[in-house]
Motif scaffolding. Structure first.
Motif, PDB file in Angstrom:
ATOM      1  N   ASN A 112      27.831  55.303  55.506  1.00 14.01           N
ATOM      2  CA  ASN A 112      29.041  55.545  56.141  1.00 14.01           C
ATOM      3  C   ASN A 112      29.326  54.614  57.544  1.00 14.01           C
ATOM      4  OD1 ASN A 112      30.456  57.144  54.511  1.00 14.01           O
ATOM      5  ND2 ASN A 112      30.327  59.001  55.774  1.00 14.01           N
ATOM      6  N   MET A 133      32.308  56.882  50.535  1.00 11.93           N
ATOM      7  CA  MET A 133      31.253  57.343  50.237  1.00 11.93           C
ATOM      8  C   MET A 133      30.252  56.459  49.162  1.00 11.93           C
ATOM      9  SD  MET A 133      29.874  59.754  52.099  1.00 11.93           S
ATOM     10  CE  MET A 133      28.389  60.883  52.244  1.00 11.93           C
ATOM     11  N   TYR A 192      24.286  58.328  47.796  1.00 12.93           N
ATOM     12  CA  TYR A 192      24.145  59.823  47.110  1.00 12.93           C
ATOM     13  C   TYR A 192      25.072  60.224  46.022  1.00 12.93           C
ATOM     14  CZ  TYR A 192      22.553  59.685  52.041  1.00 12.93           C
ATOM     15  OH  TYR A 192      21.925  59.406  53.112  1.00 12.93           O
ATOM     16  N   GLY A 214      20.039  59.159  45.496  1.00 12.87           N
ATOM     17  CA  GLY A 214      20.808  59.991  44.686  1.00 12.87           C
ATOM     18  C   GLY A 214      21.598  61.384  45.456  1.00 12.87           C
ATOM     19  N   GLY A 215      22.259  62.008  44.618  1.00 13.93           N
ATOM     20  CA  GLY A 215      23.099  63.225  45.218  1.00 13.93           C
ATOM     21  C   GLY A 215      22.509  64.497  44.448  1.00 13.93           C
ATOM     22  N   GLN A 216      23.293  65.654  44.799  1.00 12.43           N
ATOM     23  CA  GLN A 216      22.938  66.914  44.167  1.00 12.43           C
ATOM     24  C   GLN A 216      22.469  67.073  42.707  1.00 12.43           C
ATOM     25  OE1 GLN A 216      25.178  69.335  42.655  1.00 12.43           O
ATOM     26  NE2 GLN A 216      27.007  69.342  43.994  1.00 12.43           N
ATOM     27  N   LYS A 217      23.354  66.131  42.025  1.00 13.21           N
ATOM     28  CA  LYS A 217      23.044  65.972  40.566  1.00 13.21           C
ATOM     29  C   LYS A 217      21.992  65.230  40.158  1.00 13.21           C
ATOM     30  CE  LYS A 217      27.856  67.640  39.452  1.00 13.21           C
ATOM     31  NZ  LYS A 217      28.948  67.042  39.862  1.00 13.21           N
ATOM     32  N   PHE A 252      18.888  64.332  39.582  1.00 15.66           N
ATOM     33  CA  PHE A 252      17.632  64.693  39.334  1.00 15.66           C
ATOM     34  C   PHE A 252      17.101  63.951  38.051  1.00 15.66           C
ATOM     35  CE2 PHE A 252      14.799  68.628  39.571  1.00 15.66           C
ATOM     36  CZ  PHE A 252      14.505  68.539  40.942  1.00 15.66           C
ATOM     37  N   GLY A 272      31.237  67.383  49.840  1.00 15.44           N
ATOM     38  CA  GLY A 272      30.283  66.049  50.162  1.00 15.44           C
ATOM     39  C   GLY A 272      30.113  65.536  51.388  1.00 15.44           C
ATOM     40  N   ARG A 273      30.079  66.724  52.608  1.00 14.50           N
ATOM     41  CA  ARG A 273      29.641  66.104  53.844  1.00 14.50           C
ATOM     42  C   ARG A 273      28.355  66.857  54.359  1.00 14.50           C
ATOM     43  NH1 ARG A 273      30.921  61.070  55.480  1.00 14.50           N
ATOM     44  NH2 ARG A 273      32.985  60.691  54.707  1.00 14.50           N
ATOM     45  N   LYS A 285      26.755  74.875  46.238  1.00 11.64           N
ATOM     46  CA  LYS A 285      26.195  73.523  45.591  1.00 11.64           C
ATOM     47  C   LYS A 285      27.264  72.623  45.338  1.00 11.64           C
ATOM     48  CE  LYS A 285      23.786  71.434  41.973  1.00 11.64           C
ATOM     49  NZ  LYS A 285      23.230  71.698  40.466  1.00 11.64           N
ATOM     50  N   LYS A 286      28.488  73.544  45.005  1.00 11.10           N
ATOM     51  CA  LYS A 286      29.738  72.798  44.542  1.00 11.10           C
ATOM     52  C   LYS A 286      30.022  71.645  45.768  1.00 11.10           C
ATOM     53  CE  LYS A 286      32.000  75.980  43.211  1.00 11.10           C
ATOM     54  NZ  LYS A 286      33.027  77.035  42.537  1.00 11.10           N
ATOM     55  N   ILE A 307      27.959  70.626  48.314  1.00  8.32           N
ATOM     56  CA  ILE A 307      27.120  69.949  49.144  1.00  8.32           C
ATOM     57  C   ILE A 307      27.286  68.536  48.435  1.00  8.32           C
ATOM     58  CG2 ILE A 307      25.958  72.107  49.886  1.00  8.32           C
ATOM     59  CD1 ILE A 307      23.691  71.118  48.236  1.00  8.32           C
ATOM     60  N   LEU A 308      26.577  67.414  49.279  1.00 10.07           N
ATOM     61  CA  LEU A 308      26.341  66.193  48.730  1.00 10.07           C
ATOM     62  C   LEU A 308      25.110  66.099  47.968  1.00 10.07           C
ATOM     63  CD1 LEU A 308      27.497  63.494  48.939  1.00 10.07           C
ATOM     64  CD2 LEU A 308      26.427  63.256  50.913  1.00 10.07           C
ATOM     65  N   LYS A 309      23.769  66.848  48.850  1.00  8.87           N
ATOM     66  CA  LYS A 309      22.809  66.952  48.113  1.00  8.87           C
ATOM     67  C   LYS A 309      21.620  67.919  48.781  1.00  8.87           C
ATOM     68  CE  LYS A 309      19.705  63.460  48.824  1.00  8.87           C
ATOM     69  NZ  LYS A 309      19.043  62.278  49.459  1.00  8.87           N
ATOM     70  N   PHE A 310      20.644  68.269  48.098  1.00 16.21           N
ATOM     71  CA  PHE A 310      19.728  68.983  48.557  1.00 16.21           C
ATOM     72  C   PHE A 310      18.736  67.897  49.136  1.00 16.21           C
ATOM     73  CE2 PHE A 310      20.964  71.858  45.154  1.00 16.21           C
ATOM     74  CZ  PHE A 310      21.150  73.167  46.047  1.00 16.21           C
ATOM     75  N   PHE A 354      26.766  63.172  57.104  1.00 18.19           N
ATOM     76  CA  PHE A 354      26.577  64.350  56.934  1.00 18.19           C
ATOM     77  C   PHE A 354      27.504  65.094  58.161  1.00 18.19           C
ATOM     78  CE2 PHE A 354      22.295  63.382  54.881  1.00 18.19           C
ATOM     79  CZ  PHE A 354      23.067  62.703  53.714  1.00 18.19           C
ATOM     80  N   ARG A 374      19.270  74.063  40.526  1.00 19.95           N
ATOM     81  CA  ARG A 374      18.925  72.541  40.725  1.00 19.95           C
ATOM     82  C   ARG A 374      19.667  71.875  39.416  1.00 19.95           C
ATOM     83  NH1 ARG A 374      16.396  69.659  44.506  1.00 19.95           N
ATOM     84  NH2 ARG A 374      17.941  68.263  43.676  1.00 19.95           N
TER      85      ARG A 374
END
Lengths: 282, 340
Positions: A123, A142, A145, A226-229, A231, B157-158, B199-200, B202-205, B219, B337
């Protein structure tokens, strides 16, 4: 006089190296994949196929699918960039300089280069700041991620591995063939697709293998950009090994990954061999 | 002749460096950013030794490395659940309390809460804390001060959550009013639904670089350890940060120092633990991490106000070893996950 086969002696160090650092570890992984898991890491010396039955579930297939799709895209883009670049280098007068520039990134650690991408795409990063100051965008995009970031960084990482083999093939390519094709009435596109690309097929193959296979095993790239998906199989294997400590499952995933890639390469090489044999007969 | 001179020089260089290596070495395996360099340097100087400091990102990683044959470390810093596992598995050496007189400085109220090693036979408490939530108030003005912040779609997303099932599922359990150590399947299933809602948005774990992402403004809301967030910030940005611990509770941890069974430097390891709990040394650490001091004497001399106090943790619960029930947690976490 007896003829000594020096070949075996010369390759002995390599054979030993591969045995110790490839064959033995792979065999251990194979063996572990058929054992029972021990709570908190390690294996019990009992035969079991739990490692494989646990693979038959939707979530594992999802991860495999995601990994394969990302790798295919990344490989395709890498080739798209690498072929013209290698062509340019091979036809250039300053080949050595350009080849040198291709190799320069290897001097910096791989992880540091990923972090460099984070600071480019972030950013507050270079790209967003440039677009902001040019007034093209109003708020930062963005760019990190997500799966696109994974593809971008993967392409960047494996580009040199694709350029080098392509370059060495293109350099040997007889460019007068292209002129001959044009003389015989082929269009520019026809001569590209019917003469040039088939002529450098072996280079394209090597480049594909060098990009696709490491991309399948990606770990750090999806983890960091990568992002939360995002994997990938590599992340899943690391998780089974480090977090849930199910060593047999981690091993069976690795075995599946190895077998799939081996079969893939085998098919890939074979179809190619058949084609080139056909060509020779003609 | 010239060759001989060169050879001599090379050899003597080896011998000299060998001398330097003759100094005793203390191998520490610790969380990243967990001891300020000045403290380590002070120890090296005073005890004429060399500290080799390796880092890990999670208890699991540390444990897996030691398990897979990572030997040679003298001291490591597991959290309570892993300290109890390591004690049960016989991986740690008994502490000789006579060699650690500074133990008397540790807050007795905290020692009383330790169930797995009540009289500090094997593990000496180091630091206590929790994973709360840091919010960048420059971008977000109005928000709930608990985990329901992760349900806010306007921050989509942040936000990031830790890549750690004990923390994330634990927080979800606490938000439902259950124990963070629950092994009840229906409670865990409910917690899973809560985490999926988070989870919906968030950007990532992320457990590795959320501090950096937070500092660069990527973030806006991160779930994590205070020290990982604050150590990345400068004077200018720190005023825009609000760090909170949900009032309805959550997990907390007590990290302890343990001496590993195969330590080759047991005496030096004891000296190190004793040195850490010297009030003036401990105060330096607490100031650096901006965490509450568990060392009573050090509380009198700390200069910084900690990010939160021990009282703030009143509703929080220590994470305990779940034994073989961990497999149920693993399964649920994997579902979280991978599910879209």
């Amino acid at each position: 006089m007896k003829k000594i086969n020096y070949g075996k002696i010369y390759t002995a160090p390599l054979t030993m190296w591969i045995t110790f650092f490839f064959v033995i570890p792979t065999s251990i992984i194979f063996l572990y994949s058929f054992l029972k898991k021990k709570l908190r890491g390690g294996v019990l010396w009992e035969f079991s196929i739990d490692g494989y039955t646990a693979l038959i579930n939707q979530s594992f297939f999802k991860v495999v699918w995601f990994t394969v799709v990302i790798s295919i895209f990344a490989t395709f883009l890498t080739l798209l960039l690498a072929i013209p670049t290698s062509y340019f280098i091979a036809r250039s007068k300053r080949k050595n300089l350009y080849l040198f520039l291709v190799i320069v990134p290897f001097w910096t650690n791989f992880l540091i280069r990923i972090f460099a991408w984070i600071s480019i795409l972030g950013n507050n990063g270079f790209l967003n700041n440039m677009l902001l100051s040019l007034g093209i965008i109003k708020s930062p995009l963005m760019l990190l991620y997500n799966q696109y970031a994974i593809i971008v960084v993967t392409v960047y990482t494996y580009l040199p591995y694709a350029i080098l083999p392509l370059y060495s093939t293109i350099e040997k390519f007889d460019f007068s063939l292209l002129e001959a094709a044009r003389d015989l009435g082929a269009s520019k596109l026809q001569s590209l697709f019917k003469i040039f690309l088939p002529g450098i097929r072996s280079g394209i193959m090597t480049a594909t293998i060098f990009t696709f296979i490491p991309a399948l095993g990606s770990y750090a790239i999806p983890l960091l950009v990568g992002g939360q998906k995002s994997f990938m199989i590599g992340n899943l294997i690391a998780r089974e090994l480090k977090v849930t400590m199910n060593w047999p499952l981690a091993s069976s995933m690795s075995v599946v990954l190895t077998v799939v890639t081996t079969i893939g390469i085998f098919i890939f090489l074979n179809t190619n061999k058949n084609k080139s044999e056909l060509k020779n007969e003609n | 002749m010239k060759k001989n001179v060169l050879l001599f020089m090379v050899l003597s260089a080896f011998i000299l460096s060998g001398c330097k290596d003759g100094k005793s070495k203390l191998y520490i395996f610790n969380w990243s950013y967990y001891i300020p360099d000045t403290v380590l340097e002070g120890f090296e100087e005073e005890f004429n030794t060399k500290v080799v400091y390796d880092v890990f990102e999670s208890n699991e990683e540390m444990f897996a490395k030691l398990r897979a044959g990572g030997t040679g470390y003298d001291i490591t810093f597991p959290s309570g659940d892993y300290a109890s596992i390591m004690i049960n598995e016989g991986m740690v050496a008994k502490v000789n309390r006579d060699l650690v007189p500074n133990l008397k400085n540790i807050d007795e109220n905290i020692i009383r809460k330790i169930k797995y090693d009540p009289i500090m036979d094997y593990s000496i408490p180091y630091m206590m804390g929790t994973a709360g939530v840091a919010v960048n108030t420059k971008f977000i003005k109005d928000f709930p001060k608990d985990f329901s912040i992760f349900e806010r779609e306007d921050f989509k997303g942040r936000m990031t959550l830790l890549d750690d099932m004990r923390e994330v599922i634990g927080s979800a359990l606490a938000s439902l009013g259950y124990s963070v150590n629950s092994v009840n399947e229906s409670e865990l299933r409910q917690a899973k639904e809560v985490v999926l809602k988070w989870k919906k948005n968030i950007l990532k774990f992320d457990s590795a670089s959320f501090g950096k992402g937070f500092a660069s403004g990527e973030f806006w809301v991160v779930n994590g350890y205070a020290e990982n967030v604050f150590l990345e910030l400068d004077e200018d940005t720190i005023k825009d940060v609000l760090y909170f611990i949900p009032k309805n509770g959550g997990t907390m941890y007590l990290d302890s120092m343990v001496i590993l069974k195969d330590s080759k430097n047991v005496e030096l390891a004891h000296q190190f633990i004793n040195y850490i709990h010297r009030p003036e040394v401990y105060a330096q650490i607490a100031d650096y991490l901006m965490l509450p001091s568990i060392n009573v004497e050090a509380r009198k001399i700390v200069k910084e106000i900690p990010t939160y106090t021990i009282e703030d943790l009143a509703n929080n619960e220590f994470k305990e070893d779940l034994g073989s029930n961990i497999e149920l947690w693993d399964k649920i976490w994997q579902e979280i996950r991978v599910q879209n």
